[in-house]
Design a protein around this motif. Structure first.
Motif, PDB file in Angstrom:
ATOM      1  N   LEU A   1       0.832  -1.210   0.000  1.00 61.45           N
ATOM      2  CA  LEU A   1       0.000   0.000   0.000  1.00 61.45           C
ATOM      3  C   LEU A   1       0.864   1.256   0.000  1.00 61.45           C
ATOM      4  O   LEU A   1       0.534   2.247  -0.654  1.00 61.45           O
ATOM      5  CB  LEU A   1      -0.941  -0.007   1.211  1.00 61.45           C
ATOM      6  N   GLU A   2       1.982   1.207   0.705  1.00 64.23           N
ATOM      7  CA  GLU A   2       2.900   2.349   0.725  1.00 64.23           C
ATOM      8  C   GLU A   2       3.561   2.509  -0.645  1.00 64.23           C
ATOM      9  O   GLU A   2       3.680   3.623  -1.156  1.00 64.23           O
ATOM     10  CB  GLU A   2       3.955   2.153   1.813  1.00 64.23           C
ATOM     11  N   ARG A   3       3.952   1.389  -1.272  1.00 61.82           N
ATOM     12  CA  ARG A   3       4.561   1.439  -2.596  1.00 61.82           C
ATOM     13  C   ARG A   3       3.605   2.061  -3.611  1.00 61.82           C
ATOM     14  O   ARG A   3       4.013   2.791  -4.504  1.00 61.82           O
ATOM     15  CB  ARG A   3       4.943   0.023  -3.044  1.00 61.82           C
ATOM     16  N   GLU A   4       2.307   1.816  -3.443  1.00 63.21           N
ATOM     17  CA  GLU A   4       1.301   2.384  -4.339  1.00 63.21           C
ATOM     18  C   GLU A   4       0.941   3.827  -3.977  1.00 63.21           C
ATOM     19  O   GLU A   4       0.117   4.441  -4.648  1.00 63.21           O
ATOM     20  CB  GLU A   4       0.041   1.504  -4.319  1.00 63.21           C
ATOM     21  N   GLY A   5       1.555   4.361  -2.931  1.00 60.93           N
ATOM     22  CA  GLY A   5       1.329   5.753  -2.561  1.00 60.93           C
ATOM     23  C   GLY A   5       0.037   5.996  -1.802  1.00 60.93           C
ATOM     24  O   GLY A   5      -0.409   7.142  -1.685  1.00 60.93           O
ATOM     25  N   LEU A   6      -0.562   4.946  -1.261  1.00 61.48           N
ATOM     26  CA  LEU A   6      -1.838   5.092  -0.568  1.00 61.48           C
ATOM     27  C   LEU A   6      -1.685   5.348   0.923  1.00 61.48           C
ATOM     28  O   LEU A   6      -2.559   5.954   1.543  1.00 61.48           O
ATOM     29  CB  LEU A   6      -2.702   3.843  -0.794  1.00 61.48           C
ATOM     30  N   VAL A   7      -0.588   4.882   1.507  1.00 63.63           N
ATOM     31  CA  VAL A   7      -0.360   5.068   2.943  1.00 63.63           C
ATOM     32  C   VAL A   7       1.088   5.478   3.180  1.00 63.63           C
ATOM     33  O   VAL A   7       1.953   5.311   2.313  1.00 63.63           O
ATOM     34  CB  VAL A   7      -0.674   3.780   3.755  1.00 63.63           C
ATOM     35  N   ASP A   8       1.328   6.010   4.355  1.00 56.17           N
ATOM     36  CA  ASP A   8       2.678   6.313   4.828  1.00 56.17           C
ATOM     37  C   ASP A   8       2.879   5.585   6.137  1.00 56.17           C
ATOM     38  O   ASP A   8       2.032   5.675   7.040  1.00 56.17           O
ATOM     39  CB  ASP A   8       2.861   7.818   5.083  1.00 56.17           C
ATOM     40  N   SER A   9       3.998   4.877   6.246  1.00 56.95           N
ATOM     41  CA  SER A   9       4.337   4.215   7.508  1.00 56.95           C
ATOM     42  C   SER A   9       5.335   5.085   8.248  1.00 56.95           C
ATOM     43  O   SER A   9       6.307   5.562   7.667  1.00 56.95           O
ATOM     44  CB  SER A   9       4.943   2.836   7.244  1.00 56.95           C
ATOM     45  N   ARG A  10       5.060   5.293   9.517  1.00 59.18           N
ATOM     46  CA  ARG A  10       5.964   6.067  10.376  1.00 59.18           C
ATOM     47  C   ARG A  10       6.433   5.150  11.487  1.00 59.18           C
ATOM     48  O   ARG A  10       5.641   4.765  12.352  1.00 59.18           O
ATOM     49  CB  ARG A  10       5.247   7.282  10.938  1.00 59.18           C
ATOM     50  N   ARG A  11       7.692   4.782  11.432  1.00 55.72           N
ATOM     51  CA  ARG A  11       8.259   3.824  12.380  1.00 55.72           C
ATOM     52  C   ARG A  11       7.957   4.246  13.819  1.00 55.72           C
ATOM     53  O   ARG A  11       8.198   5.378  14.215  1.00 55.72           O
ATOM     54  CB  ARG A  11       9.761   3.714  12.154  1.00 55.72           C
ATOM     55  N   GLY A  12       7.387   3.321  14.562  1.00 52.01           N
ATOM     56  CA  GLY A  12       7.077   3.563  15.962  1.00 52.01           C
ATOM     57  C   GLY A  12       5.799   4.353  16.189  1.00 52.01           C
ATOM     58  O   GLY A  12       5.360   4.511  17.322  1.00 52.01           O
ATOM     59  N   VAL A  13       5.193   4.865  15.124  1.00 44.64           N
ATOM     60  CA  VAL A  13       3.978   5.674  15.257  1.00 44.64           C
ATOM     61  C   VAL A  13       2.779   4.956  14.651  1.00 44.64           C
ATOM     62  O   VAL A  13       1.719   4.881  15.252  1.00 44.64           O
ATOM     63  CB  VAL A  13       4.164   7.065  14.597  1.00 44.64           C
ATOM     64  N   GLY A  14       2.930   4.428  13.425  1.00 48.47           N
ATOM     65  CA  GLY A  14       1.832   3.720  12.777  1.00 48.47           C
ATOM     66  C   GLY A  14       1.817   3.943  11.281  1.00 48.47           C
ATOM     67  O   GLY A  14       2.714   4.562  10.710  1.00 48.47           O
ATOM     68  N   THR A  15       0.771   3.451  10.665  1.00 51.85           N
ATOM     69  CA  THR A  15       0.575   3.576   9.229  1.00 51.85           C
ATOM     70  C   THR A  15      -0.659   4.424   8.987  1.00 51.85           C
ATOM     71  O   THR A  15      -1.721   4.148   9.552  1.00 51.85           O
ATOM     72  CB  THR A  15       0.415   2.185   8.579  1.00 51.85           C
ATOM     73  N   PHE A  16      -0.501   5.459   8.175  1.00 49.83           N
ATOM     74  CA  PHE A  16      -1.556   6.448   7.987  1.00 49.83           C
ATOM     75  C   PHE A  16      -1.947   6.567   6.522  1.00 49.83           C
ATOM     76  O   PHE A  16      -1.097   6.477   5.630  1.00 49.83           O
ATOM     77  CB  PHE A  16      -1.086   7.812   8.508  1.00 49.83           C
ATOM     78  N   VAL A  17      -3.230   6.799   6.291  1.00 54.78           N
ATOM     79  CA  VAL A  17      -3.739   6.964   4.934  1.00 54.78           C
ATOM     80  C   VAL A  17      -3.174   8.248   4.353  1.00 54.78           C
ATOM     81  O   VAL A  17      -3.246   9.308   4.970  1.00 54.78           O
ATOM     82  CB  VAL A  17      -5.282   6.998   4.924  1.00 54.78           C
ATOM     83  N   ARG A  18      -2.622   8.125   3.175  1.00 53.01           N
ATOM     84  CA  ARG A  18      -2.028   9.262   2.483  1.00 53.01           C
ATOM     85  C   ARG A  18      -3.026   9.914   1.536  1.00 53.01           C
ATOM     86  O   ARG A  18      -3.095  11.128   1.421  1.00 53.01           O
ATOM     87  CB  ARG A  18      -0.808   8.779   1.719  1.00 53.01           C
ATOM     88  N   ARG A  19      -3.765   9.069   0.787  1.00 56.07           N
ATOM     89  CA  ARG A  19      -4.738   9.614  -0.159  1.00 56.07           C
ATOM     90  C   ARG A  19      -5.935   8.687  -0.277  1.00 56.07           C
ATOM     91  O   ARG A  19      -5.857   7.513  -0.006  1.00 56.07           O
ATOM     92  CB  ARG A  19      -4.116   9.874  -1.521  1.00 56.07           C
ATOM     93  N   SER A  20      -7.022   9.272  -0.700  1.00 56.30           N
ATOM     94  CA  SER A  20      -8.273   8.545  -0.839  1.00 56.30           C
ATOM     95  C   SER A  20      -8.456   8.076  -2.271  1.00 56.30           C
ATOM     96  O   SER A  20      -7.877   8.641  -3.197  1.00 56.30           O
ATOM     97  CB  SER A  20      -9.437   9.465  -0.455  1.00 56.30           C
TER      98      SER A  20
END
Length: 162
Positions: free
Chosen positions: A65-84
């Protein structure tokens, strides 16, 4: 940033690998507006507890999902939606969804099971998308074209208004 309410369901008999099921379910939630930019995906640990799959499987899905640009992973914080991926025609409270839900009710009342309905919908999708896309936007065909990347029967059921 809100924590999402998405829950992953893994069908071990679907023939689709669990990591791809997570990817597809996340994309479906993005299309339907269930997940929005800034929302946090469940942690790998939460998904593992809910689904009893390997943590590496969850991490592989999140990396895709991150490779497709849909989410961003933040080490120690979590994975967040980047775009809808949501469009007005594809959100769960759209008129197209209401029409399709009515069609599904009619299909069940007519005695069709899920597989029968999915087969009808697949035939309609195949024939409806065989030619060039309609020139106008906001039509049922255009909305369906943006929503057909899901792989479950439910996704297919969300495509075809009567």
């Amino acid at each position: 940033m809100a924590v999402s309410m998405v829950e992953y369901l893994i069908d071990r008999h679907s023939g689709l690998s669990p990591y791809l099921q997570i990817v597809e379910q996340t994309k479906r939630a993005l299309r339907l507006g269930v997940l929005r930019p800034g929302d946090q995906l469940p942690t790998a640990r939460e998904v593992v507890q809910a689904t009893a799959i390997n943590p590496n499987t969850v991490l592989k899905a999140y990396r895709e999902l991150e490779r497709e640009g849909l989410v961003d992973s933040r080490r120690g914080v979590g994975t967040f939606v980047r775009r809808s991926l949501a469009k007005p025609q594809t959100v769960a409270d759209s008129p197209l969804h209401a029409e399709l839900a009515a069609w599904v009710r009619h299909a069940r009342e007519a005695g069709l099971d899920r597989e029968d309905a999915a087969a009808l919908i697949t035939i309609a999708l195949d024939s409806g998308f065989a030619g060039p896309a309609p020139a106008t936007t906001g039509t049922a065909g255009t909305a369906s074209a943006t929503h057909t990347t899901g792989t479950t029967d439910t996704d297919k059921a969300d495509e075809e208004p009567g």
